[in-house]
Enzyme design. Structure first.
Site, PDB file in Angstrom:
ATOM      1  N   ASN A   1      46.322   1.047-137.818  1.00 52.40           N
ATOM      2  CA  ASN A   1      46.365   2.320-138.537  1.00 52.40           C
ATOM      3  C   ASN A   1      45.895   3.447-137.610  1.00 52.40           C
ATOM      4  O   ASN A   1      45.022   3.247-136.756  1.00 52.40           O
ATOM      5  CB  ASN A   1      45.620   2.287-139.874  1.00 52.40           C
ATOM      6  CG  ASN A   1      44.176   1.844-139.808  1.00 52.40           C
ATOM      7  OD1 ASN A   1      43.772   1.164-138.876  1.00 52.40           O
ATOM      8  ND2 ASN A   1      43.389   2.212-140.803  1.00 52.40           N
ATOM      9  N   CYS A  31      49.823   3.754-141.631  1.00 51.65           N
ATOM     10  CA  CYS A  31      49.324   2.398-141.877  1.00 51.65           C
ATOM     11  C   CYS A  31      49.726   1.476-140.726  1.00 51.65           C
ATOM     12  O   CYS A  31      50.770   1.667-140.082  1.00 51.65           O
ATOM     13  CB  CYS A  31      49.922   1.827-143.162  1.00 51.65           C
ATOM     14  SG  CYS A  31      49.296   2.548-144.675  1.00 51.65           S
ATOM     15  N   CYS A  61      50.019  -2.014-148.585  1.00 52.90           N
ATOM     16  CA  CYS A  61      50.123  -1.059-149.690  1.00 52.90           C
ATOM     17  C   CYS A  61      51.586  -0.983-150.154  1.00 52.90           C
ATOM     18  O   CYS A  61      52.504  -1.463-149.479  1.00 52.90           O
ATOM     19  CB  CYS A  61      49.620   0.317-149.261  1.00 52.90           C
ATOM     20  SG  CYS A  61      50.757   1.203-148.169  1.00 52.90           S
ATOM     21  N   CYS A 104      54.118   0.513-147.694  1.00 52.19           N
ATOM     22  CA  CYS A 104      54.452  -0.396-146.585  1.00 52.19           C
ATOM     23  C   CYS A 104      55.362  -1.526-147.057  1.00 52.19           C
ATOM     24  O   CYS A 104      56.236  -1.969-146.318  1.00 52.19           O
ATOM     25  CB  CYS A 104      53.189  -0.959-145.949  1.00 52.19           C
ATOM     26  SG  CYS A 104      52.327   0.279-144.962  1.00 52.19           S
ATOM     27  N   GLU A 132      50.899  -1.550-140.782  1.00 50.85           N
ATOM     28  CA  GLU A 132      52.154  -2.288-140.982  1.00 50.85           C
ATOM     29  C   GLU A 132      53.350  -1.448-140.570  1.00 50.85           C
ATOM     30  O   GLU A 132      54.309  -1.943-139.977  1.00 50.85           O
ATOM     31  CB  GLU A 132      52.317  -2.680-142.455  1.00 50.85           C
ATOM     32  CG  GLU A 132      51.260  -3.630-142.971  1.00 50.85           C
ATOM     33  CD  GLU A 132      50.069  -2.896-143.580  1.00 50.85           C
ATOM     34  OE1 GLU A 132      49.668  -1.832-143.072  1.00 50.85           O
ATOM     35  OE2 GLU A 132      49.529  -3.414-144.574  1.00 50.85           O
ATOM     36  N   GLU A 166      44.785   7.327-138.095  1.00 48.34           N
ATOM     37  CA  GLU A 166      44.480   8.359-139.093  1.00 48.34           C
ATOM     38  C   GLU A 166      44.526   9.758-138.476  1.00 48.34           C
ATOM     39  O   GLU A 166      44.645   9.917-137.260  1.00 48.34           O
ATOM     40  CB  GLU A 166      43.107   8.066-139.713  1.00 48.34           C
ATOM     41  CG  GLU A 166      43.117   6.744-140.459  1.00 48.34           C
ATOM     42  CD  GLU A 166      41.832   6.445-141.211  1.00 48.34           C
ATOM     43  OE1 GLU A 166      40.815   7.135-140.988  1.00 48.34           O
ATOM     44  OE2 GLU A 166      41.855   5.513-142.030  1.00 48.34           O
TER      45      GLU A 166
HETATM   46  N1  THU Z   1      45.955   1.076-144.506  1.00 51.30           N
HETATM   47  C1  THU Z   1      46.792   0.337-143.731  1.00 51.30           C
HETATM   48  O1  THU Z   1      46.798   0.456-142.503  1.00 51.30           O
HETATM   49  N2  THU Z   1      47.609  -0.549-144.354  1.00 51.30           N
HETATM   50  C2  THU Z   1      47.689  -0.708-145.710  1.00 51.30           C
HETATM   51  O2  THU Z   1      48.520  -1.458-146.188  1.00 51.30           O
HETATM   52  C3  THU Z   1      46.767   0.011-146.581  1.00 51.30           C
HETATM   53  C4  THU Z   1      45.877   0.989-145.942  1.00 51.30           C
HETATM   54  C5  THU Z   1      45.086   2.055-143.862  1.00 51.30           C
HETATM   55  C6  THU Z   1      45.411   3.469-144.178  1.00 51.30           C
HETATM   56  C7  THU Z   1      44.083   4.149-143.939  1.00 51.30           C
HETATM   57  O3  THU Z   1      44.000   4.461-142.560  1.00 51.30           O
HETATM   58  C8  THU Z   1      43.046   3.093-144.262  1.00 51.30           C
HETATM   59  O4  THU Z   1      43.754   1.863-144.291  1.00 51.30           O
HETATM   60  C9  THU Z   1      42.350   3.294-145.595  1.00 51.30           C
HETATM   61  O5  THU Z   1      43.254   3.469-146.615  1.00 51.30           O
END
Ligand code: THU
Length: 141
Positions: free
Chosen positions: A55, A66, A99, A102, A68, A57
Site C-alpha cells: 500500500n 491498496c 477490500c 480490490c 493488491e 498512502e
Molecule cells: N489496504 C490495502 O492495502 N488493502 C486492502 O485490501 C485494504 C486496505 C490499505 C489501504 C490503507 O493504506 C490501509 O490499508 C488502511 O486502510
C-alpha cells in the site's frame, strides 16, 4: 468456502506459503504513515512469475493505493491477463482479506483467482468468486 491447493503450484516450484512469504516481504516496503496499517501483496502470474505490491498512502487520503491493486497493476504491466493467485499480508496477525474495491479490480483479470490469506497463523485459500459473488461486469446490451 476454503479452496484446496490447486494443481499449478508444483508446476512453478512454488507453494502458497512461498507466495505469502513474498507478500510479507512486500508488507515491509509499505508506505502507510497515515493509517499505520502496512499491507503487502504478491500476485502469481499464469507463467509462474511473482509480482509484489504494497500500500502507498498519500496526504490526500483518498488517493492512497491498496497493496493488491499495486501488485495487480504491476502484474498487468508484466503482461499478465489471467493471474492464478494473490497472497495478502498485513503487518498484524489479523485476517486481512482484500477490500471490496480490490476484489472488483482483481475480478477484471480472473474472477476465480485464488486469494491466499493468513488466518490465525495458518493459510486459507478462497476463490475470488466466493469473496465477490455477482461482480460488476460492463454489459451494454
Ligand atoms: N489496504 C490495502 O492495502 N488493502 C486492502 O485490501 C485494504 C486496505 C490499505 C489501504 C490503507 O493504506 C490501509 O490499508 C488502511 O486502510
Amino acid at each position: 468456502m476454503i479452496s484446496p491447493v490447486a494443481e499449478y503450484w508444483p508446476r512453478f516450484g512454488l507453494s502458497p506459503e512461498d507466495l505469502m512469504e513474498r507478500a510479507r516481504e512486500c508488507c515491509g516496503r509499505a508506505y502507510a504513515p497515515y493509517s499505520g496499517f502496512p499491507v503487502g501483496a504478491a500476485v502469481l502470474t499464469e507463467w509462474g512469475k511473482v509480482v509484489g505490491g504494497c500500500n502507498v498512502e498519500n496526504a490526500s487520503y483518498g488517493m492512497s493505493l491498496c497493496a493488491e491493486r499495486v501488485a495487480m497493476a504491476g502484474a498487468a504491466l508484466a503482461g499478465s491477463r489471467h493471474p492464478l493467485a494473490i497472497a495478502v499480508a498485513s503487518g498484524r496477525p489479523a485476517f486481512c482479506p482484500p477490500c471490496g474495491a480490490c476484489r472488483q479490480f482483481l475480478s477484471e483479470f480472473n474472477p476465480e483467482i485464488d486469494v491466499v490469506l493468513s488466518v490465525d497463523g495458518r493459510l486459507e485459500i478462497y476463490r475470488l468468486d466466493f469473496l465477490l459473488p455477482h461482480r460488476f461486469k460492463l454489459e451494454m446490451t
